[in-house]
Design a protein around this motif. Structure first.
Motif, PDB file in Angstrom:
ATOM      1  N   ASP A   3       0.825  -1.214   0.000  1.00  0.00           N
ATOM      2  CA  ASP A   3       0.000   0.000   0.000  1.00  0.00           C
ATOM      3  C   ASP A   3       0.854   1.257   0.000  1.00  0.00           C
TER       4      ASP A   3
ATOM      5  N   THR B 247       0.199   5.489   0.828  1.00  0.00           N
ATOM      6  CA  THR B 247      -0.982   5.827   1.620  1.00  0.00           C
ATOM      7  C   THR B 247      -0.618   6.266   3.032  1.00  0.00           C
TER       8      THR B 247
ATOM      9  N   ASP C  74       0.076   1.456  -4.049  1.00  0.00           N
ATOM     10  CA  ASP C  74      -1.325   1.284  -3.686  1.00  0.00           C
ATOM     11  C   ASP C  74      -2.253   1.529  -4.866  1.00  0.00           C
TER      12      ASP C  74
END
Ligand code: C2E
Ligand code: MG
Ligand code: MG
Ligand code: MG
Length: 286
Positions: A182, A185, A204
């Motif tokens: 991810d 983020t 992400d």
């Protein structure tokens, strides 16, 4: 009047908080039973190398099947498992099961296995030993395993970062690879990518552009790929849903891709067939 209405709202809010807490406690109790009663299962999602679009890896993704109910996705129970510490037992089960499933895939096709690891697991003194045990029991070589951690694992304020770092360093020495999941983020700095014991960056899915021109996400995804390539880290794009996105990412120098365009997460038996075929099922033409 306004005052009475405000008070009513407070009472409602308080009730909702209590309701949520109760719900969480119930989920944890049911989850404890689920682990004991083998209601947890793994799906796998194949990933491709963009150069030739062949499957080179799978990611293990947990699900919960309460008897007679609908399959529960991880977002609905992983947070409760993390809060309660149940994730330690669940995570150990995931590693054992995933290594056992992937060992024959690796032997036949060279497939790599990616497994998600929660911050809480890396705070356990015996995490590295647990991983080594899962590898040894399955026969999967350490070089075939990628651990996916999130950006907050090592930079969380107050967390015993040294312990987590120690685990990752020891496992990398044994050949295990580490991916930041991810990416983009969290709040971590770019220096983090240079300084931490990591091998791959997973971009992400919120960064996936849906147009090849004029999409504001384009410069961002390009910057992340350039940065990772400059640091000699592998790049994996998450959430690739269209052929256009795949072409775009390949052009930007991204190494691997994962997403519905190639394959959805599926039970082990189904994934075994996909891996034997080596690439995504051809789109049916009329
Ligand atoms: P993740 O690790 O970022 O996994 C990718 C998620 O994106 C998966 O959701 C996958 O099904 C979904 N996905 C894949 N391709 C596409 C696509 O093309 N479009 C869209 N919209 N989504 C796509 P899933 O399986 O629901 O898992 C959600 C999260 O739960 C995972 O995010 C991971 O953070 C966590 N998780 C899953 N399994 C485990 C586990 O065994 N342990 C831990 N600690 N967390 C897990
Ligand atoms: Mg992941
Ligand atoms: Mg991810
Ligand atoms: Mg993601």
């Amino acid at each position: 009047g306004a005052k009475a209405a405000g008070k009513d709202q407070l009472v409602l809010y308080d009730r909702r908080l209590r309701e949520e807490r109760l719900q969480r406690t119930r989920t944890v109790e049911r989850l404890r039973g689920a682990l004991a009663d083998s209601e947890l299962l793994l799906h796998y999602q194949p990933l491709v190398r963009l150069a030739d679009e062949r499957f080179v890896a799978v990611e293990a993704l947990i699900r919960w099947q309460p008897p007679g109910e609908r399959l529960v996705p991880p977002d609905a129970f992983i947070p409760a498992a993390e809060d309660s510490g149940l994730i330690v037992g669940i995570g150990a089960w995931v590693l054992r099961q995933a290594c056992a499933d992937a060992a024959p895939w690796h032997q036949r096709h060279g497939t790599l296995l990616s497994v998600n690891v929660s911050p809480r697991q890396l705070r356990e003194p015996d995490f590295a030993a647990m991983v080594r045990d899962a590898l040894a029991a399955s026969g999967l070589p350490p070089q075939a395993l990628i651990l996916e951690i999130t950006e907050n694992v090592l930079v969380d304020a107050g967390a015993p970062t040294e312990l987590a770092l120690g685990h990752l360093n020891a496992l990398r020495l044994a050949g295990v690879r580490v991916a930041v999941d991810d990416f983009g983020t969290g709040y971590s700095s770019l220096a983090y990518l240079r300084d931490l014991p990591i091998d791959h960056v997973k971009i992400d899915r919120s960064f996936m552009p849906d147009r090849a021109t004029g999409d504001p996400r384009l410069p961002l995804v390009k910057a992340v790929i350039d940065l990772a390539n400059g640091l000699e880290l592998g790049t994996i794009a998450e959430g690739v849903e269209t052929a256009e996105q795949a072409v775009l990412l390949r052009g930007l120098g991204c190494e691997r891709a994962q997403g519905w365009h190639y394959a959805r997460p599926a039970p082990a038996a189904e994934v075994a067939r996909l891996l034997a075929a080596g690439r995504r099922a051809p789109v049916a033409t009329a």
